[in-house]
Write a protein that holds these residues in place. Structure first.
Motif, PDB file in Angstrom:
ATOM      1  N   TRP A  74     -45.507 -37.821  42.638  1.00  0.00           N
ATOM      2  CA  TRP A  74     -46.138 -37.525  43.920  1.00  0.00           C
ATOM      3  C   TRP A  74     -45.102 -37.616  45.017  1.00  0.00           C
ATOM      4  N   HIS A  75     -45.494 -37.137  46.199  1.00  0.00           N
ATOM      5  CA  HIS A  75     -44.667 -37.260  47.406  1.00  0.00           C
ATOM      6  C   HIS A  75     -45.361 -38.223  48.365  1.00  0.00           C
ATOM      7  N   ALA A 134     -39.271 -43.354  52.505  1.00  0.00           N
ATOM      8  CA  ALA A 134     -40.266 -43.304  51.439  1.00  0.00           C
ATOM      9  C   ALA A 134     -40.381 -44.646  50.716  1.00  0.00           C
TER      10      ALA A 134
END
Length: 153
Positions: free
Chosen positions: A130-131, A141
């Protein structure tokens, strides 16, 4: 005097949430002892350097009393934002309510993007990728933690 106004006339249960990256919704309830004609007005300041702004889109109850506000294009800064709700009535002075809030603490994050699962029959099992979700203030992130719930059917 700082707390001029009738006791019990200030708003109660003030809360705000940020959602969909840049929208903020604030709501409150009328003071339990506020006169029926009391009207409330919300002002906020994102940082000490920003101008104080009044709500442009009030949420009204059945008596047309302002009971919330929707803000657009909100950015989350590093300082606490300042909120002030004052009121007016022809019958008496209304106490104000104010609060400082860390906006990042009230953001409801969007779901992660591009979630994919590739499962095979070999011992590797499934690979899930996933992002990070979109957000207005988190740049790294690695600041996110995720929890995966796998359910067999």
């Amino acid at each position: 005097p700082v707390f001029a106004g009738m006791n019990g006339s200030a708003i109660e249960n003030f809360s705000c949430v940020i959602y969909n990256i840049f929208l903020m919704n604030c709501t409150w309830q009328a003071g339990r002892d506020a006169p029926a004609d009391t009207q409330y007005f919300l002002y906020w300041q994102n940082s000490r350097d920003d101008e104080e702004m009044e709500c442009e889109l009030y949420i009204k109850d059945e008596n047309c009393r302002n009971m919330g506000c929707i803000f657009q294009n909100v950015t989350i800064g590093t300082e606490k934002a300042y909120f002030l709700v004052n009121g007016s009535s022809k019958d008496s002075l209304i106490q104000f309510y104010d609060e400082y809030i860390d906006l990042y603490k009230i953001e409801i994050l969007t779901a992660p993007l591009n979630v994919t699962a590739h499962c095979t029959g070999d011992p590797v099992g499934c690979i899930i990728t996933w992002h990070p979700p979109l957000t207005s203030h988190v740049e790294k992130a690695k600041c996110f933690r995720y929890e995966i719930s796998i359910q067999n059917k």
